[in-house]
Design a protein around this motif. Structure first.
Motif, PDB file in Angstrom:
ATOM      1  N   LYS A   1       1.492   0.251 -13.371  1.00 33.19           N
ATOM      2  CA  LYS A   1       1.369  -0.014 -11.941  1.00 33.19           C
ATOM      3  C   LYS A   1       0.598   1.116 -11.266  1.00 33.19           C
ATOM      4  O   LYS A   1       0.803   2.289 -11.577  1.00 33.19           O
ATOM      5  N   TYR A   2      -0.276   0.712 -10.356  1.00 30.56           N
ATOM      6  CA  TYR A   2      -1.134   1.686  -9.675  1.00 30.56           C
ATOM      7  C   TYR A   2      -1.220   1.311  -8.193  1.00 30.56           C
ATOM      8  O   TYR A   2      -1.435   0.137  -7.851  1.00 30.56           O
ATOM      9  N   ASP A   3      -1.047   2.295  -7.319  1.00 34.28           N
ATOM     10  CA  ASP A   3      -1.113   2.068  -5.874  1.00 34.28           C
ATOM     11  C   ASP A   3      -2.543   2.233  -5.391  1.00 34.28           C
ATOM     12  O   ASP A   3      -3.113   3.329  -5.483  1.00 34.28           O
ATOM     13  N   ILE A   4      -3.116   1.150  -4.889  1.00 37.54           N
ATOM     14  CA  ILE A   4      -4.469   1.231  -4.325  1.00 37.54           C
ATOM     15  C   ILE A   4      -4.367   1.478  -2.822  1.00 37.54           C
ATOM     16  O   ILE A   4      -3.450   0.987  -2.152  1.00 37.54           O
ATOM     17  N   PRO A   5      -5.285   2.265  -2.277  1.00 39.74           N
ATOM     18  CA  PRO A   5      -5.189   2.624  -0.849  1.00 39.74           C
ATOM     19  C   PRO A   5      -5.655   1.498   0.064  1.00 39.74           C
ATOM     20  O   PRO A   5      -6.317   0.550  -0.365  1.00 39.74           O
ATOM     21  N   GLU A   6      -5.302   1.614   1.339  1.00 43.88           N
ATOM     22  CA  GLU A   6      -5.785   0.672   2.351  1.00 43.88           C
ATOM     23  C   GLU A   6      -7.312   0.731   2.436  1.00 43.88           C
ATOM     24  O   GLU A   6      -7.909   1.790   2.254  1.00 43.88           O
TER      25      GLU A   6
ATOM     26  N   GLU B   1      -0.915  -4.237 -10.603  1.00 36.19           N
ATOM     27  CA  GLU B   1      -0.543  -4.194 -12.019  1.00 36.19           C
ATOM     28  C   GLU B   1      -1.806  -4.243 -12.863  1.00 36.19           C
ATOM     29  O   GLU B   1      -2.577  -5.200 -12.780  1.00 36.19           O
TER      30      GLU B   1
ATOM     31  N   THR C   1      -9.598  -0.628   0.549  1.00 36.36           N
ATOM     32  CA  THR C   1     -10.334  -0.535  -0.721  1.00 36.36           C
ATOM     33  C   THR C   1     -11.505  -1.514  -0.716  1.00 36.36           C
ATOM     34  O   THR C   1     -11.349  -2.685  -0.353  1.00 36.36           O
TER      35      THR C   1
ATOM     36  N   GLN D   1      -4.738  -7.368  -0.376  1.00 36.71           N
ATOM     37  CA  GLN D   1      -4.524  -6.104  -1.097  1.00 36.71           C
ATOM     38  C   GLN D   1      -5.599  -5.088  -0.735  1.00 36.71           C
ATOM     39  O   GLN D   1      -5.316  -3.902  -0.578  1.00 36.71           O
TER      40      GLN D   1
ATOM     41  N   GLY E   1      -3.832  -2.425   1.113  1.00 28.52           N
ATOM     42  CA  GLY E   1      -3.425  -1.586   0.002  1.00 28.52           C
ATOM     43  C   GLY E   1      -2.176  -2.146  -0.633  1.00 28.52           C
ATOM     44  O   GLY E   1      -1.643  -3.173  -0.223  1.00 28.52           O
ATOM     45  N   GLY E   2      -1.676  -1.467  -1.651  1.00 29.72           N
ATOM     46  CA  GLY E   2      -0.454  -1.944  -2.280  1.00 29.72           C
ATOM     47  C   GLY E   2      -0.439  -1.657  -3.764  1.00 29.72           C
ATOM     48  O   GLY E   2      -1.341  -1.007  -4.321  1.00 29.72           O
ATOM     49  N   GLU E   3       0.598  -2.116  -4.399  1.00 28.28           N
ATOM     50  CA  GLU E   3       0.805  -1.867  -5.822  1.00 28.28           C
ATOM     51  C   GLU E   3       0.059  -2.907  -6.655  1.00 28.28           C
ATOM     52  O   GLU E   3       0.215  -4.101  -6.433  1.00 28.28           O
TER      53      GLU E   3
END
Length: 378
Positions: free
Chosen positions: A303-308, A294, A310, A286, A290-292
């Motif tokens: 739900k929150y999208d974290i960037p590549e 919870e 991180t 993740q 990156g990705g979604e």
């Protein structure tokens, strides 16, 4: 003698046209500061106290003040050649006006403090604590508090007298609850008041006490009180319930009930004002891709999208997901700090795949690592 006396207005520190209220206020302040009992051994304070009382004795009397304004000291003191303009200061002080000032210092020995015992008295305020959960503090709730408090006796209605009888007015003090005493001192005659010894300062005599309350007019009972907890209340804050404390005496109002709020800690969330903080673990994949994600909030999961790319320790902000403001205006935010969890118990194949992946990476893929070793070389 005339050149030794100070102008009465100057003594009290007021203007010649000062109102009665201004004169009385100035007198009380100066009398308290210079009272001999509060300045033992200070002859200067004793002299000032006598001078202050003399000035007030003249300026608080409408007729004496008028004579003083017209003729000066001669209008109020025959020793100045006034030829009978009226009695001057005789060295006798009545502490009726000073009772409320000195009562707290001398245990009710002065008029005002003693008289209050026979008049309406406000009941004592009570204090207790209440523990609530993190969520209850955030969104508010209804609770019940159990406590013991003093209430008016139902049998006698608070009079202290048996049903069918009534308290009698004390003949010794005339119902005031106080008696006056005069004593001679080097400064003159002091008139003081003290609680009436016959009625104990109550002003009433109860011949047939109420059996339920033993003549006190009050009883101690255990009560359950409902309290509304406002949304957004914080740990250590106090809720005050008017009139829910001990009952007053002689028709006085009841005191208040103060409830100290204690908020339980939460396994996930921390609070600072209206903002909420929490930590969230993420996987290595993740963090890289990156990705979604919870994320738990006090409202539920979002739900929150974290960037590549991180990094561990990165903090993300969820607006409006914090604690409601206790005054009802808006909400705080939630801050989520992520930490990359290193995988454990890898199989041989997983480890081999990870080595190949690592070998395929270049130095430019690790900016912080590259910067660290460059600083180390320098």
């Amino acid at each position: 003698m005339a050149d030794q006396k100070r102008d009465y207005y100057e003594v009290l520190g007021v203007q010649k046209g000062a109102s009665d209220t201004e004169i009385k206020k100035a007198y009380r302040k100066l009398a308290k500061e210079n009272h001999p009992d509060l300045n033992p051994g200070d002859q200067g304070a004793e002299a000032r106290f006598k001078e202050i009382n003399e000035a007030y004795e003249i300026l608080s009397d409408k007729d004496k003040r008028a004579r003083y304004d017209q003729f000066g000291f001669a209008g109020v003191d025959p020793s100045y050649g006034g030829g009978g303009y009226g009695g001057g200061f005789d060295g006798s002080f009545d502490f009726g006006d000073l009772g409320d000032i000195f009562g707290s210092f001398f245990g009710g020995g002065f008029g005002g403090a003693s008289r209050s015992r026979s008049g309406p008295q406000r009941g004592e305020s009570l204090r207790t604590s209440l523990t609530i959960t993190f969520e209850e503090a955030a969104f508010g709730c209804e609770k019940e508090v159990s406590l013991e408090r003093v209430e008016q006796c139902d049998t006698c209605g608070g009079t202290g007298a048996a049903p069918g009888t009534t308290p009698e007015t004390c003949s010794n003090c005339g119902g005031t609850g106080t008696v006056q005493q005069r004593r001679q001192t080097p400064m003159g005659v002091f008139a003081t008041t003290s609680p009436c010894p016959r009625c104990g300062g109550k002003g009433k005599i109860i011949s047939s006490p109420c059996k339920s309350c033993n003549g006190t007019g009050q009883m101690r009972r255990r009560k359950t009180v409902k309290v509304s907890i406002p949304a957004g209340i914080d740990n250590g804050q106090i809720i005050s319930l008017r009139g829910q404390g001990n009952a007053g005496k002689n028709g006085g109002p009841s005191g208040d009930l103060q409830i100290i709020i204690s908020v339980q800690s939460h396994p996930l969330f921390r609070r600072d004002g209206t903002n909420v903080y929490c930590d969230a673990p993420i996987t290595f994949t993740q963090a890289v891709l990156g990705g979604e994600l919870e994320i738990p909030t006090i409202d539920g999961k979002v739900k929150y999208d974290i960037p590549e790319g991180t990094q561990t320790g990165a903090t993300f902000r969820l607006r409006g997901k914090g604690i409601p403001n206790v005054n009802g205006r808006g909400r705080g935010d939630q801050f989520v700090t992520v930490h990359i969890e290193t995988p454990r118990n890898l199989s041989r194949e997983q480890k081999e795949a990870l080595r190949k992946f690592s070998e395929s990476l270049k130095e430019n893929n690790y900016k912080e690592r590259k910067s660290f070793f460059e600083k180390f070389k320098k």
